[in-house]
Design a protein around this motif. Structure first.
Motif, PDB file in Angstrom:
ATOM      1  N   THR A 298      -0.141   0.230 -10.225  1.00 10.19           N
ATOM      2  CA  THR A 298       0.898   1.250 -10.081  1.00 10.19           C
ATOM      3  C   THR A 298       2.327   0.719 -10.070  1.00 10.19           C
ATOM      4  O   THR A 298       3.264   1.473 -10.311  1.00 10.19           O
ATOM      5  CB  THR A 298       0.712   2.022  -8.764  1.00 10.19           C
TER       6      THR A 298
ATOM      7  N   ALA B 276       1.434   6.055  -9.687  1.00 16.73           N
ATOM      8  CA  ALA B 276       0.237   6.259  -8.868  1.00 16.73           C
ATOM      9  C   ALA B 276      -0.715   7.228  -9.564  1.00 16.73           C
ATOM     10  O   ALA B 276      -0.293   8.092 -10.335  1.00 16.73           O
ATOM     11  CB  ALA B 276       0.621   6.790  -7.489  1.00 16.73           C
TER      12      ALA B 276
ATOM     13  N   LEU C  16       0.824  -1.209   0.000  1.00 11.21           N
ATOM     14  CA  LEU C  16       0.000   0.000   0.000  1.00 11.21           C
ATOM     15  C   LEU C  16       0.858   1.259   0.000  1.00 11.21           C
ATOM     16  O   LEU C  16       0.612   2.196  -0.772  1.00 11.21           O
ATOM     17  CB  LEU C  16      -0.923  -0.012   1.218  1.00 11.21           C
TER      18      LEU C  16
ATOM     19  N   CYS D 174      -4.042  -2.030  -5.822  1.00 13.18           N
ATOM     20  CA  CYS D 174      -3.130  -0.906  -6.073  1.00 13.18           C
ATOM     21  C   CYS D 174      -1.857  -1.339  -6.776  1.00 13.18           C
ATOM     22  O   CYS D 174      -1.429  -0.722  -7.758  1.00 13.18           O
ATOM     23  CB  CYS D 174      -2.808  -0.199  -4.760  1.00 13.18           C
TER      24      CYS D 174
ATOM     25  N   ALA E  87       2.801   1.551  -3.335  1.00  9.13           N
ATOM     26  CA  ALA E  87       1.895   1.943  -4.423  1.00  9.13           C
ATOM     27  C   ALA E  87       1.485   3.406  -4.300  1.00  9.13           C
ATOM     28  O   ALA E  87       1.316   4.105  -5.307  1.00  9.13           O
ATOM     29  CB  ALA E  87       0.657   1.041  -4.421  1.00  9.13           C
ATOM     30  N   PHE E  88       1.328   3.889  -3.077  1.00 11.26           N
ATOM     31  CA  PHE E  88       0.901   5.271  -2.832  1.00 11.26           C
ATOM     32  C   PHE E  88       1.930   6.266  -3.361  1.00 11.26           C
ATOM     33  O   PHE E  88       1.570   7.325  -3.897  1.00 11.26           O
ATOM     34  CB  PHE E  88       0.674   5.464  -1.338  1.00 11.26           C
TER      35      PHE E  88
ATOM     36  N   CYS F 289      -7.034  -4.170  -0.969  1.00  7.88           N
ATOM     37  CA  CYS F 289      -6.660  -2.878  -1.553  1.00  7.88           C
ATOM     38  C   CYS F 289      -5.221  -2.893  -2.042  1.00  7.88           C
ATOM     39  O   CYS F 289      -4.903  -2.313  -3.095  1.00  7.88           O
ATOM     40  CB  CYS F 289      -6.841  -1.758  -0.529  1.00  7.88           C
ATOM     41  N   SER F 290      -4.347  -3.561  -1.290  1.00  7.17           N
ATOM     42  CA  SER F 290      -2.933  -3.584  -1.688  1.00  7.17           C
ATOM     43  C   SER F 290      -2.757  -4.305  -3.010  1.00  7.17           C
ATOM     44  O   SER F 290      -1.949  -3.898  -3.851  1.00  7.17           O
ATOM     45  CB  SER F 290      -2.072  -4.219  -0.593  1.00  7.17           C
TER      46      SER F 290
ATOM     47  N   THR G 134      -5.958   5.018  -7.434  1.00 11.75           N
ATOM     48  CA  THR G 134      -5.158   4.144  -6.573  1.00 11.75           C
ATOM     49  C   THR G 134      -4.759   4.857  -5.287  1.00 11.75           C
ATOM     50  O   THR G 134      -4.652   4.218  -4.236  1.00 11.75           O
ATOM     51  CB  THR G 134      -3.905   3.635  -7.314  1.00 11.75           C
ATOM     52  N   ASP G 135      -4.535   6.168  -5.364  1.00 15.47           N
ATOM     53  CA  ASP G 135      -4.226   6.910  -4.131  1.00 15.47           C
ATOM     54  C   ASP G 135      -5.352   6.772  -3.107  1.00 15.47           C
ATOM     55  O   ASP G 135      -5.106   6.587  -1.911  1.00 15.47           O
ATOM     56  CB  ASP G 135      -4.009   8.395  -4.448  1.00 15.47           C
TER      57      ASP G 135
ATOM     58  N   ALA H 256      -5.239   3.206  -1.757  1.00 18.10           N
ATOM     59  CA  ALA H 256      -4.063   2.999  -0.912  1.00 18.10           C
ATOM     60  C   ALA H 256      -4.226   3.713   0.421  1.00 18.10           C
ATOM     61  O   ALA H 256      -3.924   3.149   1.487  1.00 18.10           O
ATOM     62  CB  ALA H 256      -2.806   3.487  -1.631  1.00 18.10           C
TER      63      ALA H 256
END
Length: 394
Positions: A262, A214, A205, A258, A208-209, A254-255, A218-219, A222
């Motif tokens: 990304t 990104a 997470l 993402c 990816a953030f 979510c991870s 996705t932000d 994340a």
């Protein structure tokens, strides 16, 4: 147009069923594809669970034929090729992967090759001829029983040749048709697995953030997943609770979403050769390196790229962890790093030396880390900076 809303693409995702008891929908979903089900699982945990008894009873009631293939440890190309050769004479209607990341990755690769029948080595990135994958894939249903890899939402199957390489078979046609995420399935995870897998999800997470690919969508995911992990990982490690299980299952999902969109960063860049050269679990690598890698990224960005969009993102997470909106950027980033170092201690993450890794090994680890995930790190780190990350956790 604002830089925040430059064009971006979102690749294919599975249909998602999330929530307590979601696994009980598996028999009906599998039956929608036909009567023959290949079930790929880990060695013990799911098979011995009450959920398995319910699922298998429903399989029988629906007249489904199934065969079970068990995965021990991280899947190898030889395991995938051998399984495909042994099983492809049956016309499987779907493949169900139930387990941690290893079981899901094995199931994903097998589902991709049951019909074409060729070797997975034909497609592994950076290994063989890297031939294009033409499919077709057998429909794949992913049911995670750990909160870590997010493999249920990705298009890559990670395979390991011990002592040689750890590489991905990657194609959008490998994405699961369904991801069935039931937090109740985490109830049998022991604390060391919760710690390693949970920090794998958190690392995915965070990386990816701040990744170079990104985007606003996705932000948002994340950010949401990071907050869920912040609120639940330590609690779940100390004591099982339905709330903490749901939060960590959500963070892991979510991870996976993402990272599929990304890319990742330095931790996962280093994790590939570490996992290939040494018997160290992937989650342990992520958990033991995330604090030192974050500290290194932050210091390098502040020194060389102070206008990088990653710096305010690191600061945002630091403020959210500190719950102090007015904390200045430098102090917020320091708070984030300090929190991750405290997590190392509280979650009892082993050091690299526990797996036989020493200073003499660092040059070959660093040399093999430059592909894949390292390409989307917020900036290019020098060999010396990568060495610094590793030395901090020897």
């Amino acid at each position: 147009m604002s830089d925040s809303f430059l064009p971006f693409s979102i690749s294919r995702l599975p249909r998602i069923e999330f929530g307590s008891g979601a696994v009980d929908r598996l028999p009906a979903i599998a039956a929608g594809y036909g009567q023959r089900v290949l079930l790929v699982s880990g060695q013990r945990s799911f098979v011995a669970s009450a959920a398995a008894s319910r699922v298998f009873a429903q399989f029988r009631q629906r007249g489904l034929y199934w065969e079970q293939l068990r995965v021990s440890g991280e899947p190898s190309p030889e395991f995938v090729d051998g399984s495909v050769a042994a099983l492809r004479d049956t016309a499987w209607d779907c493949v169900v992967g139930i387990g941690g990341g290893s079981a899901l990755d094995a199931a994903k690769a097998i589902a991709g090759l049951l019909q074409p029948g060729n070797s997975v080595l034909d497609h592994l990135e950076g290994v063989g001829p890297e031939l294009p994958y033409c499919g077709p894939a057998t429909p794949f249903i992913a049911v995670p029983t750990t909160a870590g890899t997010g493999s249920e939402a990705t298009r890559n199957a990670v395979l390991t040749a011990p002592g040689g390489f750890k590489k991905s078979f990657r194609d959008e046609r490998l994405v699961a048709e369904w991801a069935i995420v039931d937090p109740d399935l985490l109830a049998t995870c022991p604390p060391p697995l919760i710690a390693a897998d949970g920090l794998d999800a958190f690392t995915q997470l965070l990386e990816a953030f701040v990744a170079t690919r990104a985007n606003p969508l996705t932000d948002a995911l994340a950010r949401s997943g990071i907050m869920a992990a912040r609120d639940s990982l330590l609690a779940l490690h100390r004591e099982q609770s339905a709330t903490a299980r749901a939060q960590m299952a959500y963070a892991s999902l979510c991870s996976g979403i993402c990272l599929a969109q990304t890319g990742l960063g330095a931790v996962h860049g280093l994790a590939s050769p570490l996992g290939a050269f040494f018997p160290i679990p992937h989650g342990v690598v992520c958990g033991t390196l995330v604090a030192s890698a974050t500290a290194c990224n932050v210091a390098a960005l502040e020194a060389r790229e102070p206008d990088s969009p990653a710096l305010p993102k690191y600061a945002e997470i630091g403020r959210r962890f500190a719950m102090q909106k007015g904390l200045n950027g430098h102090d917020a980033r320091r708070f984030l790093v300090d929190t991750l170092r405290r997590w190392e201690v509280e979650l009892e993450l082993p050091r690299l030396a526990a797996y036989g890794i020493g200073e003499d090994d660092l040059p070959r680890i660093i040399a093999a880390s430059r592909g894949g995930s390292m390409k989307t790190n917020p900036l290019v780190l020098s060999d010396g900076e990568l060495r610094q990350i590793l030395v901090a956790r020897l």
